[in-house]
Design an enzyme around this catalytic site. Sequence first.
Site, PDB file in Angstrom:
ATOM      1  N   ARG A  17       2.318  -7.151   9.106  1.00 58.50           N
ATOM      2  CA  ARG A  17       1.930  -6.038   9.678  1.00 58.50           C
ATOM      3  C   ARG A  17       2.137  -5.775  11.309  1.00 58.50           C
ATOM      4  NH1 ARG A  17      -4.211  -7.387   7.405  1.00 58.50           N
ATOM      5  NH2 ARG A  17      -3.941  -5.892   5.250  1.00 58.50           N
TER       6      ARG A  17
ATOM      7  N   PHE B  57     -15.487   2.944   7.014  1.00 59.19           N
ATOM      8  CA  PHE B  57     -14.359   3.472   6.527  1.00 59.19           C
ATOM      9  C   PHE B  57     -13.963   3.559   5.116  1.00 59.19           C
ATOM     10  CE2 PHE B  57     -14.039  -1.034   7.766  1.00 59.19           C
ATOM     11  CZ  PHE B  57     -13.551  -1.480   6.578  1.00 59.19           C
TER      12      PHE B  57
ATOM     13  N   GLU C 293      -8.742 -10.580  -8.216  1.00 65.04           N
ATOM     14  CA  GLU C 293      -7.895  -9.494  -8.143  1.00 65.04           C
ATOM     15  C   GLU C 293      -6.842  -9.498  -9.006  1.00 65.04           C
ATOM     16  OE1 GLU C 293      -7.072  -9.753  -3.800  1.00 65.04           O
ATOM     17  OE2 GLU C 293      -9.136  -9.191  -3.524  1.00 65.04           O
TER      18      GLU C 293
ATOM     19  N   TYR D 160     -12.034  -2.980  -3.519  1.00 62.06           N
ATOM     20  CA  TYR D 160     -12.886  -2.904  -2.390  1.00 62.06           C
ATOM     21  C   TYR D 160     -14.085  -3.223  -2.224  1.00 62.06           C
ATOM     22  CZ  TYR D 160      -8.125  -2.553   0.250  1.00 62.06           C
ATOM     23  OH  TYR D 160      -6.731  -2.602   0.954  1.00 62.06           O
TER      24      TYR D 160
ATOM     25  N   ARG E 243      -1.737 -14.531   3.917  1.00 66.25           N
ATOM     26  CA  ARG E 243      -2.585 -14.015   4.828  1.00 66.25           C
ATOM     27  C   ARG E 243      -1.977 -14.458   6.335  1.00 66.25           C
ATOM     28  NH1 ARG E 243      -7.038 -10.612   3.692  1.00 66.25           N
ATOM     29  NH2 ARG E 243      -8.230 -11.308   5.197  1.00 66.25           N
TER      30      ARG E 243
ATOM     31  N   HIS F  67      -1.724  -5.567   1.389  1.00 68.48           N
ATOM     32  CA  HIS F  67      -2.864  -6.291   1.094  1.00 68.48           C
ATOM     33  C   HIS F  67      -2.598  -7.737   0.363  1.00 68.48           C
ATOM     34  CE1 HIS F  67      -6.795  -7.511  -0.858  1.00 68.48           C
ATOM     35  NE2 HIS F  67      -5.871  -7.729  -2.021  1.00 68.48           N
TER      36      HIS F  67
ATOM     37  N   ASN G  78      -2.057  -0.134   6.994  1.00 64.83           N
ATOM     38  CA  ASN G  78      -1.167  -1.354   7.344  1.00 64.83           C
ATOM     39  C   ASN G  78      -0.457  -2.048   6.263  1.00 64.83           C
ATOM     40  OD1 ASN G  78      -3.454  -2.173   5.529  1.00 64.83           O
ATOM     41  ND2 ASN G  78      -4.779  -3.103   7.195  1.00 64.83           N
TER      42      ASN G  78
ATOM     43  N   THR H 122      -6.022  -7.678  10.167  1.00 63.87           N
ATOM     44  CA  THR H 122      -6.334  -6.360   9.748  1.00 63.87           C
ATOM     45  C   THR H 122      -5.625  -5.171  10.613  1.00 63.87           C
ATOM     46  OG1 THR H 122      -8.405  -7.336   8.780  1.00 63.87           O
ATOM     47  CG2 THR H 122      -7.929  -4.766   9.030  1.00 63.87           C
TER      48      THR H 122
ATOM     49  N   LYS I  50       0.998  -1.220  -0.043  1.00 60.94           N
ATOM     50  CA  LYS I  50      -0.182  -0.061   0.072  1.00 60.94           C
ATOM     51  C   LYS I  50       1.001   1.359  -0.052  1.00 60.94           C
ATOM     52  CE  LYS I  50      -3.987  -2.283   2.256  1.00 60.94           C
ATOM     53  NZ  LYS I  50      -4.658  -2.588   3.401  1.00 60.94           N
TER      54      LYS I  50
END
Length: 138
Positions: A103, A57, A127, A49, A86, A116, A113, A92, A9
């Site tokens: 993270r 948010f 994706e 998203y 993951r 993704h 964070n 998250t 990100k």
Amino acid sequence: YERTFMMVKPDGVQRQLTGEIIKRMETKGYVLVGLKMVTPDEKLVSQHYDDLKARPFYKGLVKYMSSSGPVVAMVFQGKGVVDYGRVMIGVTDPLKSAPGTIRGDLSVDVGRNTIHGSDGTSPAQDEIALWFKPEEVA
Ligand code: ATP
Ligand code: MG
């Protein structure tokens, strides 16, 4: 073999964590088969998203992801890469993510964070198709 979509990100790119993140994935044994730096527009981020549209948010998330500089879009391949990717990312909220996770080690803020990762094999396929042209992936 299985493939997943991951993205550094804007905060991760700004903090120069791209190499660290790729290193962790490669050292584990996953193969980078797609890689590009892009500045996504609001339309692309909204599509990405889409499932979060109803969340409070969401607007801020789309704004942040589309107006904070480039992201690094990646496709990784390997055994169990969707689920284990993951695990390597953490949960998250970085403050709830265990040390040793990306993270957990590198971030403190849920809205910043750093990375993704697709949350299933079906989202992963969607994706990858959303972010990459077929000829951009090895
Ligand atoms: P990602 O999809 O980015 O890998 P995730 O699957 O862990 O993250 P999601 O529920 O899909 O979490 O939320 C997408 C992103 O929206 C999160 O990574 C985070 O940056 C942001 N987000 C989620 N929950 C919140 C929240 N409560 N406040 C602010 N931002 C949030
Ligand atoms: Mg998600």
